[in-house]
Design a protein around this motif. Structure first.
Motif, PDB file in Angstrom:
ATOM      1  N   UNK A 119     -38.119  53.954  -2.582  1.00  0.00           N
ATOM      2  CA  UNK A 119     -36.897  54.384  -1.880  1.00  0.00           C
ATOM      3  C   UNK A 119     -36.898  53.891  -0.421  1.00  0.00           C
ATOM      4  N   UNK A 120     -36.808  52.574  -0.285  1.00  0.00           N
ATOM      5  CA  UNK A 120     -36.699  51.947   1.037  1.00  0.00           C
ATOM      6  C   UNK A 120     -35.394  51.163   1.048  1.00  0.00           C
ATOM      7  N   UNK A 121     -34.251  51.809   1.336  1.00  0.00           N
ATOM      8  CA  UNK A 121     -32.933  51.173   1.209  1.00  0.00           C
ATOM      9  C   UNK A 121     -32.769  49.899   2.031  1.00  0.00           C
ATOM     10  N   UNK A 122     -33.296  49.871   3.250  1.00  0.00           N
ATOM     11  CA  UNK A 122     -33.125  48.685   4.090  1.00  0.00           C
ATOM     12  C   UNK A 122     -33.767  47.460   3.453  1.00  0.00           C
ATOM     13  N   UNK A 123     -34.915  47.637   2.832  1.00  0.00           N
ATOM     14  CA  UNK A 123     -35.579  46.528   2.137  1.00  0.00           C
ATOM     15  C   UNK A 123     -34.777  46.113   0.909  1.00  0.00           C
ATOM     16  N   UNK A 124     -34.252  47.088   0.170  1.00  0.00           N
ATOM     17  CA  UNK A 124     -33.442  46.772  -1.008  1.00  0.00           C
ATOM     18  C   UNK A 124     -32.233  45.938  -0.663  1.00  0.00           C
ATOM     19  N   UNK A 125     -31.588  46.249   0.476  1.00  0.00           N
ATOM     20  CA  UNK A 125     -30.412  45.476   0.894  1.00  0.00           C
ATOM     21  C   UNK A 125     -30.780  44.035   1.213  1.00  0.00           C
ATOM     22  N   UNK A 126     -31.929  43.825   1.842  1.00  0.00           N
ATOM     23  CA  UNK A 126     -32.359  42.461   2.138  1.00  0.00           C
ATOM     24  C   UNK A 126     -32.624  41.681   0.854  1.00  0.00           C
ATOM     25  N   UNK A 127     -33.198  42.334  -0.132  1.00  0.00           N
ATOM     26  CA  UNK A 127     -33.468  41.678  -1.422  1.00  0.00           C
ATOM     27  C   UNK A 127     -32.164  41.259  -2.091  1.00  0.00           C
ATOM     28  N   UNK A 128     -31.202  42.171  -2.130  1.00  0.00           N
ATOM     29  CA  UNK A 128     -29.917  41.876  -2.759  1.00  0.00           C
ATOM     30  C   UNK A 128     -29.212  40.736  -2.045  1.00  0.00           C
ATOM     31  N   UNK A 129     -29.219  40.779  -0.721  1.00  0.00           N
ATOM     32  CA  UNK A 129     -28.556  39.733   0.063  1.00  0.00           C
ATOM     33  C   UNK A 129     -29.175  38.368  -0.223  1.00  0.00           C
ATOM     34  N   UNK A 130     -30.493  38.319  -0.289  1.00  0.00           N
ATOM     35  CA  UNK A 130     -31.159  37.038  -0.556  1.00  0.00           C
ATOM     36  C   UNK A 130     -30.801  36.521  -1.938  1.00  0.00           C
ATOM     37  N   UNK A 131     -30.841  37.373  -2.934  1.00  0.00           N
ATOM     38  CA  UNK A 131     -30.556  36.953  -4.317  1.00  0.00           C
ATOM     39  C   UNK A 131     -29.120  36.467  -4.445  1.00  0.00           C
ATOM     40  N   UNK A 132     -28.185  37.193  -3.844  1.00  0.00           N
ATOM     41  CA  UNK A 132     -26.773  36.827  -3.970  1.00  0.00           C
ATOM     42  C   UNK A 132     -26.412  35.596  -3.150  1.00  0.00           C
ATOM     43  N   UNK A 133     -27.007  35.460  -1.968  1.00  0.00           N
ATOM     44  CA  UNK A 133     -26.652  34.346  -1.092  1.00  0.00           C
ATOM     45  C   UNK A 133     -27.367  33.055  -1.477  1.00  0.00           C
ATOM     46  N   UNK A 134     -28.608  33.158  -1.864  1.00  0.00           N
ATOM     47  CA  UNK A 134     -29.382  31.973  -2.219  1.00  0.00           C
ATOM     48  C   UNK A 134     -29.279  31.625  -3.694  1.00  0.00           C
ATOM     49  N   UNK A 135     -28.676  32.527  -4.430  1.00  0.00           N
ATOM     50  CA  UNK A 135     -28.490  32.361  -5.869  1.00  0.00           C
ATOM     51  C   UNK A 135     -29.829  32.291  -6.593  1.00  0.00           C
ATOM     52  N   UNK A 136     -29.729  32.228  -7.890  1.00  0.00           N
ATOM     53  CA  UNK A 136     -30.914  32.134  -8.739  1.00  0.00           C
ATOM     54  C   UNK A 136     -30.970  30.708  -9.273  1.00  0.00           C
TER      55      UNK A 136
END
Length: 446
Positions: A119-136
């Motif tokens: 439960x570290x929301x700030x870290x979760x947001x960074x993960x989501x941003x990276x995945x969505x912006x850099x794509x898979x």
């Protein structure tokens, strides 16, 4: 002597150590696994039992879960963590510095799992941003999807589907494709749109995966036609041309002889034989993403237009009169020519044929691997449809494609069959004349 105040005024912040770097140094271990400031907690991570050391205060400040573990009733000094070590290391870096250096979308996903678990929301947001912006990356999208299913993360499912759809050719060419799990292959097969030319490519890649799966699971060849029932139902066999079926599917171990006969009969004459229960009866083509030929690809196109006048309901026989608004001629090219012809109704179909003729190969063609592709598209909108643009639900659209290897198929043709029963259906429902607009496209690619 300079005062402390003067020293502070002359202090260069550009050369100073960043505040977060000081905390990072707290987490760096030397050769003995220790550093200048003593650790006071240990983490045993993953099935590999990788040991990480840390400081209770920092971990507890970042996560209430850690605070409860270290300062709750148990007051544990050693914690076992069910995470991938790479994901835990990423989380530790963030806890100590508030930043993280992702290596890939898969790495970000592993860290995201850690952020969710503790439960570290700030870290979760960074993960989501990276995945969505850099794509898979297309080469890892199937593995990424499988991990999402394993972790029960649904938030990236549509992103995975979009990448499979837009980069299908790269996905199937990846090393991982043949070892992908069944659920990933099903996602691939169920997509309405793919970056392919036709359905035969869908089948060929599915067959390649299925054979690899059969080897892994030691499935006998004679059992393959029944083992993959849950997947083969997504192949739209009735959108193949008869020529594609004969050359690519008729020898496949994924269909039994009875199933092959049923498909072949329906391709020759629509609804002439019941399709097997597990097979799709879908006759509509997928929305394949057409790739514009590259600059090196020579592209030739010839279009022919036909007008078919269907007799009214009062006539005893439905007469067909063809009016060719443009003469049907050859598509001429130095390497080959294509003769396009039209026939009256034959066995319930109106047929158009493009036949490859006068093929002349040079040594350069043989070395470079010349590929010749014939495509056809026929539309039968009603007279009330505006210039063949606004097609209605009942309008007929028929498309086919064939790749010709000139070194092994010196005589090849593409036949497009338009069922008369569908034309008559349009005629009866629209109470107007039916027009056929057809085109044959010829591609040379080397």
């Amino acid at each position: 002597m300079c005062s402390f105040y003067e020293d502070a005024c002359s202090y260069d912040p550009e050369s100073a150590e960043k505040f977060e770097d000081r905390f990072l140094r707290l987490g760096l271990e030397d050769e003995d696994g220790d550093n200048g400031i003593e650790y006071d907690c240990t983490f045993i991570v993953g099935d590999e039992k990788v040991v990480f050391k840390g400081h209770k205060l920092l971990f507890s400040a970042a996560s209430k879960v850690f605070k409860d573990s270290f300062y709750g009733s148990l007051k544990a000094a050693e914690v076992e963590v069910d995470l991938d070590p790479e994901g835990f290391q990423g989380m530790k870096q963030f806890i100590y510095t508030s930043r993280i250096d992702f290596k890939s979308a898969m790495h970000a996903l592993l860290v995201y799992k850690a952020a969710r678990k503790f439960i570290i929301p700030a870290l979760g947001k960074q993960c989501i941003s990276y995945i969505e912006e850099n794509k898979i990356h297309p080469a890892e999208v199937l593995k990424f999807y499988e991990n999402c299913k394993l972790f029960e993360f649904s938030e990236f499912e549509q992103l995975c589907c979009n990448i499979i759809q837009d980069k299908t050719d790269e996905v199937v060419e990846s090393e991982y494709f043949n070892s992908a799990k069944t659920e990933s292959i099903e996602v691939f097969l169920k997509l309405e749109s793919l970056k392919f030319i036709s359905e035969i490519q869908v089948f060929e890649n599915f067959e390649r995966w299925a054979i690899a799966e059969a080897v892994r699971k030691k499935i006998r060849t004679e059992d393959m036609s029944s083992h993959f029932n849950s997947l083969i139902k997504h192949i739209r066999f009735l959108t193949l041309s008869y020529e594609e079926f004969v050359s690519k599917v008729s020898e496949s171990p994924l269909l039994s002889d009875r199933e092959k006969l049923a498909v072949a009969c329906n391709l020759m004459k629509s609804d002439s034989k019941p399709m097997p229960e597990k097979f799709s009866s879908e006759k509509a083509h997928r929305k394949f993403i057409f790739v514009t030929p590259s600059i090196k690809t020579k592209y030739y196109q010839y279009s022919s237009f036909f007008k078919l006048l269907i007799g009214g309901a009062k006539e005893s026989n439905n007469s067909i009169q063809d009016v060719i608004t443009r003469p049907i001629k050859r598509i001429n090219h130095p390497t080959a020519s294509v003769r396009i012809s039209y026939t009256d109704e034959v066995n319930g179909y109106i047929c158009f044929k493009a036949e490859l003729e006068n093929l002349s190969l040079t040594d350069t063609h043989r070395l470079d691997g010349l590929i010749i592709r014939l495509e056809s598209k026929f539309q039968a909108p009603t007279e009330k449809s505006s210039q063949f643009i606004s097609l209605k639900r009942d309008d007929l659209i028929v498309e086919s494609m064939i790749d010709i290897n000139p070194q092994s198929n010196e005589e090849a043709c593409l036949i497009e069959k338009i069922p008369m029963e569908l034309i008559m259906k349009i005629r009866k429902t629209s109470d107007s004349n039916v027009f056929i607009k057809g085109s044959f496209n010829l591609f040379f690619s080397s």
